[in-house]
Design a protein around this motif. Structure first.
Motif, PDB file in Angstrom:
ATOM      1  N   ARG A 226       0.785  -1.379  -0.016  1.00 18.31           N
ATOM      2  CA  ARG A 226       0.093   0.080   0.031  1.00 18.31           C
ATOM      3  C   ARG A 226       0.887   1.180  -0.054  1.00 18.31           C
ATOM      4  NH1 ARG A 226      -6.120   0.513   0.660  1.00 18.31           N
ATOM      5  NH2 ARG A 226      -6.044   2.532  -0.429  1.00 18.31           N
TER       6      ARG A 226
ATOM      7  N   PHE B 204      -8.214  -9.419  -8.332  1.00 18.99           N
ATOM      8  CA  PHE B 204      -8.488  -8.120  -7.803  1.00 18.99           C
ATOM      9  C   PHE B 204      -7.423  -7.496  -6.775  1.00 18.99           C
ATOM     10  CE2 PHE B 204     -12.502 -10.307  -8.701  1.00 18.99           C
ATOM     11  CZ  PHE B 204     -12.831  -9.653  -9.851  1.00 18.99           C
TER      12      PHE B 204
ATOM     13  N   HIS C  98      -6.251  -5.319  -2.170  1.00 19.52           N
ATOM     14  CA  HIS C  98      -7.185  -4.187  -1.901  1.00 19.52           C
ATOM     15  C   HIS C  98      -8.432  -4.209  -2.592  1.00 19.52           C
ATOM     16  CE1 HIS C  98      -3.956  -2.645   0.560  1.00 19.52           C
ATOM     17  NE2 HIS C  98      -3.159  -2.461  -0.429  1.00 19.52           N
TER      18      HIS C  98
ATOM     19  N   PHE D 150      -1.101 -12.814 -18.809  1.00 17.36           N
ATOM     20  CA  PHE D 150      -1.868 -12.125 -19.898  1.00 17.36           C
ATOM     21  C   PHE D 150      -2.880 -12.778 -20.944  1.00 17.36           C
ATOM     22  CE2 PHE D 150       0.937  -8.380 -20.066  1.00 17.36           C
ATOM     23  CZ  PHE D 150       1.733  -8.583 -19.286  1.00 17.36           C
TER      24      PHE D 150
ATOM     25  N   ARG E 269     -13.076  -4.851  -9.975  1.00 14.76           N
ATOM     26  CA  ARG E 269     -13.547  -5.300  -8.414  1.00 14.76           C
ATOM     27  C   ARG E 269     -14.268  -6.339  -8.536  1.00 14.76           C
ATOM     28  NH1 ARG E 269     -12.498  -2.119  -3.510  1.00 14.76           N
ATOM     29  NH2 ARG E 269     -12.929  -4.118  -2.114  1.00 14.76           N
TER      30      ARG E 269
ATOM     31  N   LEU F 162       1.745   5.525  -8.728  1.00 10.90           N
ATOM     32  CA  LEU F 162       1.064   4.994  -7.583  1.00 10.90           C
ATOM     33  C   LEU F 162       0.101   3.615  -8.236  1.00 10.90           C
ATOM     34  CD1 LEU F 162       0.276   7.954  -5.390  1.00 10.90           C
ATOM     35  CD2 LEU F 162       1.771   6.125  -4.904  1.00 10.90           C
TER      36      LEU F 162
ATOM     37  N   ARG G 121       2.121   0.454  -9.005  1.00 10.06           N
ATOM     38  CA  ARG G 121       2.533  -0.332  -7.845  1.00 10.06           C
ATOM     39  C   ARG G 121       1.615  -0.941  -7.347  1.00 10.06           C
ATOM     40  NH1 ARG G 121       7.287  -2.577  -7.883  1.00 10.06           N
ATOM     41  NH2 ARG G 121       9.004  -1.182  -7.944  1.00 10.06           N
ATOM     42  N   PHE G 122       0.283  -0.144  -6.870  1.00 10.35           N
ATOM     43  CA  PHE G 122      -0.461  -0.535  -5.662  1.00 10.35           C
ATOM     44  C   PHE G 122      -1.862  -0.892  -6.526  1.00 10.35           C
ATOM     45  CE2 PHE G 122       2.469   2.531  -4.001  1.00 10.35           C
ATOM     46  CZ  PHE G 122       3.335   1.618  -3.123  1.00 10.35           C
ATOM     47  N   GLY G 123      -2.112  -0.663  -7.749  1.00 10.68           N
ATOM     48  CA  GLY G 123      -3.401  -0.779  -8.416  1.00 10.68           C
ATOM     49  C   GLY G 123      -4.445   0.094  -8.001  1.00 10.68           C
TER      50      GLY G 123
ATOM     51  N   HIS H  15      -7.230  -0.006  -6.388  1.00 14.89           N
ATOM     52  CA  HIS H  15      -7.738  -0.103  -5.029  1.00 14.89           C
ATOM     53  C   HIS H  15      -6.735   0.019  -4.005  1.00 14.89           C
ATOM     54  CE1 HIS H  15     -11.689  -1.096  -7.090  1.00 14.89           C
ATOM     55  NE2 HIS H  15     -10.975  -2.204  -7.652  1.00 14.89           N
ATOM     56  N   GLY H  16      -5.554   0.017  -4.230  1.00 19.63           N
ATOM     57  CA  GLY H  16      -4.588   0.323  -3.239  1.00 19.63           C
ATOM     58  C   GLY H  16      -4.059   1.604  -3.279  1.00 19.63           C
ATOM     59  N   THR H  17      -4.480   2.447  -4.023  1.00 21.98           N
ATOM     60  CA  THR H  17      -4.027   3.893  -4.095  1.00 21.98           C
ATOM     61  C   THR H  17      -5.297   4.667  -3.928  1.00 21.98           C
ATOM     62  OG1 THR H  17      -2.480   3.282  -6.007  1.00 21.98           O
ATOM     63  CG2 THR H  17      -3.158   5.738  -5.528  1.00 21.98           C
ATOM     64  N   SER H  18      -4.828   5.699  -2.928  1.00 26.51           N
ATOM     65  CA  SER H  18      -6.296   6.714  -2.687  1.00 26.51           C
ATOM     66  C   SER H  18      -6.021   7.918  -3.153  1.00 26.51           C
ATOM     67  CB  SER H  18      -6.191   6.966  -1.192  1.00 26.51           C
ATOM     68  OG  SER H  18      -5.010   7.505  -0.783  1.00 26.51           O
TER      69      SER H  18
ATOM     70  N   GLN I 215      -3.310  10.033  -1.607  1.00 26.33           N
ATOM     71  CA  GLN I 215      -2.106   9.681  -1.841  1.00 26.33           C
ATOM     72  C   GLN I 215      -1.453  10.260  -3.245  1.00 26.33           C
ATOM     73  OE1 GLN I 215      -2.362   5.612  -1.754  1.00 26.33           O
ATOM     74  NE2 GLN I 215      -2.185   5.657   0.693  1.00 26.33           N
TER      75      GLN I 215
ATOM     76  N   ALA J 100      -1.094  14.049  -2.923  1.00 26.84           N
ATOM     77  CA  ALA J 100       0.054  14.266  -2.019  1.00 26.84           C
ATOM     78  C   ALA J 100       1.164  14.235  -3.055  1.00 26.84           C
ATOM     79  CB  ALA J 100       0.032  13.348  -0.887  1.00 26.84           C
TER      80      ALA J 100
ATOM     81  N   ARG K 226       4.168  -2.128 -15.936  1.00 27.68           N
ATOM     82  CA  ARG K 226       3.758  -2.823 -14.787  1.00 27.68           C
ATOM     83  C   ARG K 226       2.183  -2.657 -14.695  1.00 27.68           C
ATOM     84  NH1 ARG K 226       8.054  -1.011 -11.293  1.00 27.68           N
ATOM     85  NH2 ARG K 226       6.655   0.803 -10.812  1.00 27.68           N
TER      86      ARG K 226
ATOM     87  N   PHE L 286       0.264  -1.735 -17.230  1.00 29.39           N
ATOM     88  CA  PHE L 286      -0.265  -2.502 -18.296  1.00 29.39           C
ATOM     89  C   PHE L 286      -0.762  -4.105 -17.739  1.00 29.39           C
ATOM     90  CE2 PHE L 286      -0.190  -4.417 -22.525  1.00 29.39           C
ATOM     91  CZ  PHE L 286      -0.845  -4.021 -23.211  1.00 29.39           C
ATOM     92  N   CYS L 287       0.534  -4.647 -17.383  1.00 31.05           N
ATOM     93  CA  CYS L 287       0.409  -5.892 -16.842  1.00 31.05           C
ATOM     94  C   CYS L 287      -0.704  -5.902 -15.558  1.00 31.05           C
ATOM     95  CB  CYS L 287       1.851  -6.256 -16.078  1.00 31.05           C
ATOM     96  SG  CYS L 287       1.915  -7.991 -15.668  1.00 31.05           S
ATOM     97  N   LEU L 288      -0.754  -5.272 -14.721  1.00 34.10           N
ATOM     98  CA  LEU L 288      -1.793  -5.089 -13.667  1.00 34.10           C
ATOM     99  C   LEU L 288      -3.397  -5.231 -14.482  1.00 34.10           C
ATOM    100  CD1 LEU L 288      -1.067  -2.721 -10.902  1.00 34.10           C
ATOM    101  CD2 LEU L 288      -1.791  -5.043 -10.574  1.00 34.10           C
TER     102      LEU L 288
END
Lengths: 252, 252
Positions: free
Chosen positions: A12, A67, A70, A209, B12, B63, B66-68, B70-73, B76, B79, B146, B148-150
């Motif tokens: 996170r 997913f 998070h 993929f 989700r 962000l 790295r965190f997707g 849902h992992g990013t607010s 953040q 900021a 990354r 793209f991969c996510l």
DNA sequence: GTCTATAATATGATAGAC
DNA sequence: GTCTATCATATTATAGAC
């Protein structure tokens, strides 16, 4: 999320507006064999517990792998496992612990195929077999592959230690095998690390993929014809390469 | 999250306990040139707006990759872009829109290198160059790779349409080129789709699994020596293959 | 355009009956 | 062990002053 601020932190982004950062409560351990009872009853109970844990873990893998940590709620996992949320939280102290348990189960599966390499094998056969086995995993356990990939992308915050140790050691041992093959002239001069990366990448691609593969080819590894096509092509590319060879017509 | 239930849904898991599912409010459009003003002032303002959007998008990419999602607010991202949350929400109606904007910028970058392939090229040079260019991207824009991969892992819910169209068409055109190369005997008989997958997989691996690569080799693509090593090895593996050839010592 | 509240809510986690 | 509240909080998004 920043409940346990110090320990193995999950993926996170560092929160900007941290309020107070509670002093990290100590959680109870997992439910284990309570004590004495009739041996049969105990073992039956233990089995039931393990079964339920396993059901939850499977449900969690399916959701986490799509997913992420998070993007998945405890509620959703519980629903999929057909247990109540509170019940789930009886078996796993919190979401993060559940996630880590899922990951830990994964790593073993993950490292397995590579262990096969040994110096006395014919490298072409060893590598060819390895490609097939990894493609079988991509076909049968794509969610495992995806979750592993997800975790890597996020910097593997929960696997970093294992990566640094177990994985690295295994890769080093197998690299030595590959170096031996090269030294014996059984393999083209190639750096073992990069060869291993190429093996991983080309095979896992069909799982990670998979959507893209399907968008382009219209098929998936579940189609036996496509599966064999993939095995054959990956084997040919990695082993023989894409260039035209002496025995075929040579351009320029 | 299930605010806009119907449209291009983000990654989700389907919620189990949906309360009411509001009737999807229509959001305001982006701030555009309001109307008449001194032309210079207008263009200056427009540039400022675009600049700020761009800053936010860059922060968001870093962000999200790295965190997707849902992992990013939003906090953040704000900021990191050094703007207030409300201000960010002035430029992007909501988080999802921001995410989609980031993705859309990506796809163009993504498809670019493949466009290079054309029939009159020498395939070995074309493929070799392609590998280098993709590795440059893996080195210089690992976050793009990354993300793209996510998105792929999650089933590309927001790119699915583009995947089905743009990407597929491009791949089909380039597959035809590869087929021609094979027919002309300039390339070993290999299925174009699988070759393209292998090219993608082997090169993106250094970005997406960068953590693993570093854990194992202790180096990253930012190290020039390692970068060239990677280019060289991937080129050799994909073009010549790992098998020992006639011109080197032949085992069995 | 930018800010300060603040509403609305989804979700993680706990308490305590049974 | 399992359940029903319930709390606590993080976070999205809006309203409205300036």
């Amino acid at each position: 999320m920043p409940k346990t601020a110090a320990a193995g932190k999950p993926a996170r982004a560092p929160a900007k507006t941290v309020k107070t950062a509670k002093p990290a409560k100590v959680k109870r351990a997992l439910p284990r064999a309570p004590a004495a009872r009739s041996p049969a009853a105990v073992s039956r109970r233990l089995r039931q517990i393990e079964d339920k844990r396993s059901v939850i873990l499977t449900a969690a893998l399916g959701l986490f792998s799509r997913f992420g940590l998070h993007g998945t709620s405890i509620d959703q996992v519980a629903a999929r496992a057909d247990v109540s949320k509170s019940n789930l939280l009886y078996y796993f102290a919190n979401k993060e612990e559940l996630y880590v348990c899922v990951l830990r189960d994964l790593l073993a599966v993950w490292l397995e195929p590579l262990r096969g390499f040994s110096p006395e094998q014919d490298p072409r056969k060893a590598i060819g077999d390895y490609i097939r086995r990894k493609l079988v995993i991509s076909r049968d356990r794509p969610d495992a592959s995806r979750l592993f990939c997800l975790e890597m992308i996020q910097g593997a915050p929960l696997l970093r230690d294992e990566l640094g140790r177990e994985l690295r050691d295994l890769v080093e041992r197998k690299s030595e095998v590959i170096r031996q093959w090269v030294a014996d002239g059984k393999l083209a001069p190639v750096d073992p690390h990069h060869l291993i990366f190429a093996l991983w990448a080309t095979t896992q691609h069909y799982a990670d993929f998979g959507v893209q593969v399907q968008a382009i080819t219209g098929r998936t590894l579940d189609d036996p014809g496509f599966f064999e096509e993939a095995v054959d092509n990956v084997q040919r590319i990695v082993l023989q390469g894409a260039s035209a060879h002496a025995d075929s017509a040579s351009g320029r």
